[in-house]
Design a protein around this motif. Structure first.
Motif, PDB file in Angstrom:
ATOM      1  N   PHE A   1       0.930  -1.095  -0.201  1.00 54.09           N
ATOM      2  CA  PHE A   1      -0.119   0.047   0.080  1.00 54.09           C
ATOM      3  C   PHE A   1       0.859   1.146   0.038  1.00 54.09           C
ATOM      4  N   ASP A   2       2.153   1.141   0.243  1.00 44.63           N
ATOM      5  CA  ASP A   2       2.995   2.224   0.117  1.00 44.63           C
ATOM      6  C   ASP A   2       3.997   2.102  -0.861  1.00 44.63           C
ATOM      7  N   PRO A   3       3.708   3.045  -1.975  1.00 45.58           N
ATOM      8  CA  PRO A   3       4.127   3.111  -3.257  1.00 45.58           C
ATOM      9  C   PRO A   3       5.614   3.658  -3.153  1.00 45.58           C
ATOM     10  N   HIS A   4       6.138   4.163  -2.331  1.00 46.93           N
ATOM     11  CA  HIS A   4       7.371   4.634  -1.999  1.00 46.93           C
ATOM     12  C   HIS A   4       8.261   3.574  -1.353  1.00 46.93           C
ATOM     13  N   TYR A   5       7.765   2.335  -0.923  1.00 45.53           N
ATOM     14  CA  TYR A   5       8.748   1.402  -0.240  1.00 45.53           C
ATOM     15  C   TYR A   5       9.694   1.137  -1.074  1.00 45.53           C
ATOM     16  N   GLY A   6      10.799   0.946  -0.621  1.00 41.89           N
ATOM     17  CA  GLY A   6      12.358   0.665  -1.041  1.00 41.89           C
ATOM     18  C   GLY A   6      13.178   1.699  -1.534  1.00 41.89           C
ATOM     19  N   GLN A   7      13.036   3.076  -1.351  1.00 43.98           N
ATOM     20  CA  GLN A   7      13.653   3.969  -1.899  1.00 43.98           C
ATOM     21  C   GLN A   7      15.068   4.059  -1.240  1.00 43.98           C
TER      22      GLN A   7
ATOM     23  N   ARG B   1       9.816  -4.736  -4.394  1.00 44.23           N
ATOM     24  CA  ARG B   1       9.120  -5.478  -3.794  1.00 44.23           C
ATOM     25  C   ARG B   1       9.387  -7.005  -4.358  1.00 44.23           C
ATOM     26  N   ASP B   2       9.446  -7.026  -5.485  1.00 44.21           N
ATOM     27  CA  ASP B   2       9.804  -8.560  -6.174  1.00 44.21           C
ATOM     28  C   ASP B   2      11.094  -9.199  -5.870  1.00 44.21           C
ATOM     29  N   GLY B   3      12.116  -8.148  -5.951  1.00 38.15           N
ATOM     30  CA  GLY B   3      13.469  -8.560  -5.671  1.00 38.15           C
ATOM     31  C   GLY B   3      13.464  -9.032  -3.916  1.00 38.15           C
ATOM     32  N   ILE B   4      12.781  -8.527  -3.248  1.00 40.55           N
ATOM     33  CA  ILE B   4      12.757  -8.626  -1.779  1.00 40.55           C
ATOM     34  C   ILE B   4      12.069 -10.113  -1.683  1.00 40.55           C
TER      35      ILE B   4
ATOM     36  N   CYS C   1       4.648   7.338   6.244  1.00 40.67           N
ATOM     37  CA  CYS C   1       3.040   7.152   6.122  1.00 40.67           C
ATOM     38  C   CYS C   1       2.386   7.800   7.427  1.00 40.67           C
ATOM     39  N   ALA C   2       2.969   7.641   8.690  1.00 35.94           N
ATOM     40  CA  ALA C   2       2.145   8.075   9.780  1.00 35.94           C
ATOM     41  C   ALA C   2       2.194   9.571   9.868  1.00 35.94           C
ATOM     42  N   HIS C   3       3.016  10.343   9.206  1.00 42.07           N
ATOM     43  CA  HIS C   3       3.193  11.468   8.886  1.00 42.07           C
ATOM     44  C   HIS C   3       2.865  12.243   7.768  1.00 42.07           C
ATOM     45  N   ASP C   4       1.806  11.537   7.158  1.00 43.42           N
ATOM     46  CA  ASP C   4       1.353  11.879   5.625  1.00 43.42           C
ATOM     47  C   ASP C   4       2.276  12.352   4.636  1.00 43.42           C
ATOM     48  N   GLY C   5       3.302  11.723   4.574  1.00 40.46           N
ATOM     49  CA  GLY C   5       4.409  11.907   3.235  1.00 40.46           C
ATOM     50  C   GLY C   5       5.578  12.844   3.756  1.00 40.46           C
ATOM     51  N   ALA C   6       5.561  13.356   5.058  1.00 37.52           N
ATOM     52  CA  ALA C   6       6.821  14.184   5.446  1.00 37.52           C
ATOM     53  C   ALA C   6       7.898  13.250   5.640  1.00 37.52           C
ATOM     54  N   PRO C   7       8.980  13.575   5.056  1.00 32.64           N
ATOM     55  CA  PRO C   7      10.042  12.720   5.085  1.00 32.64           C
ATOM     56  C   PRO C   7      10.904  12.629   6.621  1.00 32.64           C
ATOM     57  N   LEU C   8      11.437  11.445   6.916  1.00 30.28           N
ATOM     58  CA  LEU C   8      11.916  11.144   8.172  1.00 30.28           C
ATOM     59  C   LEU C   8      13.080  11.949   8.363  1.00 30.28           C
ATOM     60  N   ALA C   9      14.178  11.711   7.747  1.00 30.80           N
ATOM     61  CA  ALA C   9      15.335  12.180   7.609  1.00 30.80           C
ATOM     62  C   ALA C   9      15.911  12.677   6.378  1.00 30.80           C
ATOM     63  N   ARG C  10      16.571  13.734   6.374  1.00 26.62           N
ATOM     64  CA  ARG C  10      17.170  14.252   5.131  1.00 26.62           C
ATOM     65  C   ARG C  10      18.206  13.929   4.674  1.00 26.62           C
TER      66      ARG C  10
END
Length: 445
Positions: free
Chosen positions: A148-154, A160-163, A244-253
């Motif tokens: 459900f998270d399109p940005h997963y893996g960046q 996803r397939d590789g994992i 995802c919890a923060h509506d897309g705000a990045p975690l760390a720069r």
RNA sequence: GGCCAGGUGGCGGAGUGGCUACGCAGCGGCCUGCAAAGCCGUGUACACCGGUUCGAAUCCGGUCCUGGCCUCCA
């Protein structure tokens, strides 16, 4: 010159620009305290300690957070093996950790949050993820919905397939997707657990860092890091949870990851039986020697741990202490600082220290003061020369001086056989004599 | 199989389109009663094959090899 850091998120070296002009927030993933720290834990601590020192020189307010993971299956296993309570085990190992890292010259972080003290924050974040549709509950377990998270893996550049294709572990039947990971899991009565909306249980591995980083540094902060093995899955999952919890705000720069240590060419692992503990090393070497060895290769490169590299660091420190041991620290050298600003290029910084030592030994007082000050930025050369070369054992001093006097008398009488005999006796005790125009001094080898 | 790092002189280890990295070890010398410390001098390096260029170890392509990750891991 301004600080540049290699950002593992973008795969390039970038000028470092904090979000606020004078304040920097940095989070590093600390140890799981199931046992005493090994040299790999120490590398991460020393690298981030150096980064924080460099940041503190440039920014007024630096907030350094390094967590302690004190709830985990390995801890439960170790406690059971030792016949020790979990609380007793983690109290013992985390106290030892503080002690060992201090011996390596690492300053304590501003905040060292423990997972077990932040369960409510984790539960709140999990609830937010469920409410936003990013997590689901099944069999008293809460799972993060990866597809459900399109940005997963960046961060790890894995799709996803590789994992799924590379998976080495059986996929639990309750997962909707093989890549989904646990946010909360049930505990049996004898396992540590906390009440939650999903029953008594405990957090998954990744959620603690997301929750604690938000609490102490805010939704988005400047630098996050750890060992490069944490890139996947730990940091990837942290990013997923937090954004995802923060509506897309990045975690760390900026993401900073240090390379791994091998031992005599082999991967360091319990199964290989070659894990080098910091406490064993400290029994044989000064903390500064270990610290300099950890910084002798660039932090992103691998580092092979051998007796030879430790010996080289010891010799370098001997020389620097000889050159500047008792100097007053002046201003750090500009070239030295420029090397550190360039993505913490410690090998180049160390090369500059050798150059300053040359000048200092040739009588350049400015170089001497700069050497002292520069090395201190790196967290070495902080003692006096006396302490470095002779240590604390004062009781021996008078006896050694008496032997030196006997030898001086023998030399005066041209009785070189006797003089050499005395020197040999001291040599067996690892005491080295150095004659000069001003008399004879001694040091420990 | 997928992703990511690397392959530099005896060893450790940076860097770079053209100028000695640096350190350890070695060798020769100065100093020393002899050492230690210090000082001076000194050697073979950029995995392999193509290409771009006045010039490549550094850029591009290919090959070989090594290490890490792919839900325990610093």
């Amino acid at each position: 010159m301004a600080l540049a850091l290699y950002n593992s998120l973008t795969h390039q070296k970038e000028p470092f620009r904090p979000m606020r002009p004078d304040a920097v927030g940095i989070y590093a993933c600390g140890p799981t305290v199931h046992d005493f720290a090994h040299i790999g834990n120490a590398r991460m601590v020393v690298v981030f300690d150096l980064l924080v020192r460099v940041l503190r020189r440039a920014y007024k307010q630096v907030t350094y957070v390094r967590n302690i993971t004190d709830v985990d299956d390995k801890i439960m296993d170790a406690a059971k093996r030792n016949g020790e309570g979990i609380a007793a085990l983690t109290a013992r190992t985390s106290a030892a950790f503080q002690q060992h890292m201090a011996a390596l010259g690492a300053q304590a972080p501003d905040v060292q949050p423990r997972a077990t003290e932040h369960i409510p924050e984790m539960i709140a974040m999990i609830q937010a993820l469920i409410a936003k549709g990013h997590a689901y509950v099944t069999q008293n377990t809460v799972l993060f919905d990866v597809p459900f998270d399109p940005h997963y893996g960046q961060l790890s550049r894995q799709d996803r397939d590789g994992i799924v294709a590379g998976a080495r572990v059986d996929v639990a039947a309750y997962k909707r997707d093989p890549t989904d990971f646990v946010l909360w899991k049930p505990s049996t009565p004898e396992q540590p657990g906390w009440d939650s909306p999903w029953g008594r249980g405990r957090p998954g591995w990744h959620i603690e860092c997301s929750a604690m980083a938000e609490k102490y540094l805010g939704v988005t902060f400047d630098i996050h890091g750890g060992g490069q093995d944490l890139i996947f899955p730990h940091h990837e999952n942290e990013i997923a949870q937090s954004t995802c919890a923060h509506d897309g705000a990045p975690l760390a720069r900026t993401w900073v990851h240090n390379g791994f240590i091998t031992v005599r060419g082999e991967k360091m692992a319990k199964s290989v039986g070659n894990v080098v503990s910091v406490s064993d090393l400290l029994a044989k070497h000064d903390g500064e020697t270990i610290r300099l060895t950890l910084l002798s290769a660039h932090y992103r490169q691998g580092l092979d741990w051998t007796d030879e590299v430790i010996e080289q660091s010891k010799k370098a420190l001997d020389r620097w202490y000889r050159a500047a041991g008792d100097a007053h620290a002046g201003a750090p050298d500009a070239q030295f600082l420029a090397a550190l600003d360039d993505d913490l290029n410690t090998p180049q910084a160390i090369a500059r220290l050798h150059g300053l030592a040359d000048a200092a030994l040739a009588g350049d007082a400015g170089a001497k003061a700069a050497l002292k000050a520069s090395a201190e930025v790196m967290g070495v050369l902080a003692k006096g020369g006396e302490a470095w070369f002779r240590g604390d054992a004062g009781g021996e001093g008078a006896e050694i001086e008496a032997l030196i006097a006997q030898r001086a008398a023998a030399k005066k009488a041209k009785n070189f056989a006797e003089a050499d005999r005395i020197r040999a006796v001291l040599d067996t005790r690892k005491i080295v004599l150095e004659d000069s125009a001003n008399g004879t001094t001694w040091r420990r080898a």
